[in-house]
Scaffold this motif. Structure first.
Motif, PDB file in Angstrom:
ATOM      1  N   ALA A 131       0.807  -1.217   0.000  1.00 18.03           N
ATOM      2  CA  ALA A 131       0.000   0.000   0.000  1.00 18.03           C
ATOM      3  C   ALA A 131       0.841   1.269   0.000  1.00 18.03           C
ATOM      4  N   GLU A 132       2.150   1.133   0.257  1.00 16.23           N
ATOM      5  CA  GLU A 132       3.047   2.295   0.226  1.00 16.23           C
ATOM      6  C   GLU A 132       4.083   2.171  -0.886  1.00 16.23           C
ATOM      7  N   GLY A 133       3.838   1.299  -1.840  1.00 17.28           N
ATOM      8  CA  GLY A 133       4.756   1.157  -2.966  1.00 17.28           C
ATOM      9  C   GLY A 133       5.886   0.193  -2.677  1.00 17.28           C
ATOM     10  N   LEU A 134       7.031   0.470  -3.259  1.00 16.28           N
ATOM     11  CA  LEU A 134       8.213  -0.380  -3.090  1.00 16.28           C
ATOM     12  C   LEU A 134       8.732  -0.293  -1.662  1.00 16.28           C
TER      13      LEU A 134
ATOM     14  N   ALA B 188       8.130   6.338  -8.136  1.00 18.09           N
ATOM     15  CA  ALA B 188       7.854   6.779  -6.773  1.00 18.09           C
ATOM     16  C   ALA B 188       6.719   7.797  -6.697  1.00 18.09           C
ATOM     17  N   SER B 189       6.591   8.661  -7.698  1.00 23.77           N
ATOM     18  CA  SER B 189       5.559   9.703  -7.634  1.00 23.77           C
ATOM     19  C   SER B 189       4.161   9.101  -7.648  1.00 23.77           C
TER      20      SER B 189
ATOM     21  N   THR C 141      -0.143   4.355  -6.185  1.00 25.47           N
ATOM     22  CA  THR C 141       0.355   4.620  -4.836  1.00 25.47           C
ATOM     23  C   THR C 141       1.575   5.533  -4.883  1.00 25.47           C
ATOM     24  N   ALA C 142       1.603   6.539  -4.020  1.00 24.63           N
ATOM     25  CA  ALA C 142       2.761   7.424  -3.902  1.00 24.63           C
ATOM     26  C   ALA C 142       3.655   6.934  -2.765  1.00 24.63           C
ATOM     27  N   MET C 143       4.943   6.786  -3.054  1.00 19.09           N
ATOM     28  CA  MET C 143       5.882   6.328  -2.028  1.00 19.09           C
ATOM     29  C   MET C 143       6.029   7.403  -0.954  1.00 19.09           C
ATOM     30  N   PRO C 144       5.782   7.080   0.329  1.00 17.95           N
ATOM     31  CA  PRO C 144       5.890   8.089   1.393  1.00 17.95           C
ATOM     32  C   PRO C 144       7.338   8.480   1.669  1.00 17.95           C
ATOM     33  N   GLU C 145       7.495   9.606   2.334  1.00 15.67           N
ATOM     34  CA  GLU C 145       8.823  10.162   2.590  1.00 15.67           C
ATOM     35  C   GLU C 145       9.755   9.206   3.327  1.00 15.67           C
ATOM     36  N   PRO C 146       9.327   8.506   4.375  1.00 11.50           N
ATOM     37  CA  PRO C 146      10.267   7.597   5.056  1.00 11.50           C
ATOM     38  C   PRO C 146      10.854   6.555   4.104  1.00 11.50           C
ATOM     39  N   ARG C 147      10.051   5.997   3.224  1.00 12.73           N
ATOM     40  CA  ARG C 147      10.572   5.005   2.283  1.00 12.73           C
ATOM     41  C   ARG C 147      11.509   5.655   1.256  1.00 12.73           C
TER      42      ARG C 147
END
Length: 483
Positions: free
Chosen positions: A246-249, A265-266, A273-279
């Motif tokens: 649910a948060e991508g890779l 990632a975008s 799904t957009a990759m969140p900042e922590p990932r």
């Protein structure tokens, strides 16, 4: 249209008279459909000069063809193909005889076997085309694009455009990308860090070719953009599909010993799904620590309907490990086929040298026309139109999906919805059934490394369908699922 004189030739070693040879060539052209009614023949003077014969030879051939109704003569205008003779029907192709040259052995079908069979070239004839990546011409300012092309054709600009740029790109377009397009993604780049490409597909291919080879290991999202896996496989590298959640890779699950990671990632393709900042930070940290490159496909950065878009991975790339690939195919129109790569100057130098071997540079005329389109504000105006239209279409699709009980499987923005089939159902038969009802959807199988993993998914896009048609199209999908 005038048929060129170069379309005709004479065999002086033949026993057939030259005049008869010319007549037969014109007759054959008419009967085979190569010369069409109304097309003009070269003047007798021009054709005689080209063939190296007396003008009277050509004139006599024309006169006989006028008498037999293959040509018509118009005063002071010349000779034209008559509409009195119909072309012959095309013969049925005969199978190749056994034997012959063994092309399959030499070619091995290395590339043709990767061709996608799920595309529908005549998608425009369907009333409900939920296909991704196609344009709505109504959102493109045709007059503005034509004006920019005319500017590029002006004498002052046209003269340098007629030259070969060798390996270079249009400096005006590169400058605008550096000063206006990339800063919107949080990227700062010099001209030696930018290379123009023939769209994102070409950019991904260049990145794969300069990075990968036999024995190298590359991680790729699963599911992913279907055109990416054949690009990577052609390098001989070992592909390592990485499931997305649910948060991508998930950077923490990447294997060791990688040469590169390819990611969207975008907006993850196809789940959005957009990759969140922590990932993002974790992925950049692993790349810096382990020495692998990140190839960032800037997939639908401009189309964010899930809050403010995060800056690109390249914007946070303090170590220079990211190769950023962008395109104008979705934001201007797909047929433009222009994009860009942003990377360390050493990467750009290698990619530029490879590009030069294949195509020198993208067409200079297109580069300068796009430079005008961007700098005169037409691009920003078009993006505003597209965002407004896509927001309306997205709201209509979201409401119809909810009202009819269909099941989204993805999240976030972008110009499509990633959907889940009911348990135990496959999307490929559904797609075939819906074509009979004037509806196009994209089955999920081509997006996965193992096609069977995508059987339970499909994609619905709305870039090329008006908002008012969306509810009925979704209703037809729901009816097919119920049936």
């Amino acid at each position: 249209m005038t048929i060129p004189a170069e379309a005709f030739f004479l065999d002086r070693s033949s026993d057939t008279p030259l005049q008869a040879q010319l007549r037969r060539q014109i007759i054959a052209g008419v009967l085979e459909g190569r010369f069409r009614a109304g097309e003009k023949l070269p003047s007798s003077r021009r054709l005689a000069q080209h063939l190296g014969v007396a003008r009277v030879t050509v004139a006599q051939a024309f006169a006989e063809l006028v008498a037999t109704d293959y040509l018509v003569s118009r005063d002071r205008a010349g000779h034209f193909i008559s509409d009195g003779i119909a072309p012959l029907p095309l013969p049925t192709p005969t199978p190749a005889p056994p034997g012959g040259f063994d092309w399959p052995r030499l070619l091995g079908a290395r590339f043709s076997q990767t061709e996608r069979t799920d595309r529908v070239p005549d998608w425009r004839r369907f009333r409900f085309p939920f296909v991704y990546g196609q344009a709505d011409p109504a959102l493109v300012d045709h007059a503005a694009w034509r004006d920019c092309a005319v500017r590029a054709l002006g004498r002052r600009e046209f003269i340098p455009l007629t030259g070969d740029l060798y390996s270079e790109d249009d400096p005006e377009l590169v400058d605008y990308i550096a000063r206006h397009i990339l800063p919107r993604r949080g990227i700062r780049a010099r001209s030696d860090e930018i290379l123009l490409t023939l769209g994102a597909q070409n950019g991904l291919w260049l990145a794969a070719q300069v990075l990968l080879g036999p024995g190298r290991r590359v991680a790729v999202e699963d599911p992913c953009y279907p055109g990416l896996r054949p690009i990577l496989a052609a390098t001989g590298a070992l592909l390592l599909p990485q499931p997305v959640d649910a948060e991508g890779l998930a950077p923490g699950t990447l294997p060791r010993g990688l040469t590169a990671v390819f990611t969207t990632a975008s907006h993850h393709s196809p789940t959005n799904t957009a990759m969140p900042e922590p990932r993002r930070r974790a992925l950049l940290a692993r790349a810096a620590a382990e020495g692998f490159a990140i190839v960032e496909d800037d997939y639908e950065f401009e189309m964010s309907f899930a809050g403010a878009a995060s800056p690109a991975l390249k914007a946070r790339d303090a170590d220079g490990a990211v190769i950023h690939v962008g395109s104008f195919s979705k934001s201007v129109f797909p047929g433009l086929r222009l994009g860009y790569m942003v990377a360390d100057p050493r990467v750009i130098r290698e990619a530029r040298a490879l590009r030069t071997l294949v195509l020198r540079h993208p067409p200079g005329m297109l580069q300068r026309t796009l430079a005008h389109y961007l700098s005169l504000g037409h691009y920003d105006a078009q993006m505003n139109r597209m965002r407004a239209a896509y927001a309306e279409r997205r709201a209509a699709m979201e409401a119809a999906i909810a009202a009819l009980g269909l099941t989204p499987a993805g999240q976030g923005g972008g110009s499509s919805f990633w959907m889940a089939m009911p348990a135990g159902r496959a999307s490929a038969p559904l797609a075939q059934e819906l074509r009979l009802h004037d509806v196009l959807i994209e089955p999920g199988a081509p997006f996965f490394a193992r096609p069977e993993d995508g059987a339970g998914f499909y994609r619905l896009a709305y870039s090329s369908i008006p908002a008012e048609r969306i509810p009925e199209g979704i209703a037809r999908i729901a009816a097919a699922l119920r049936a």
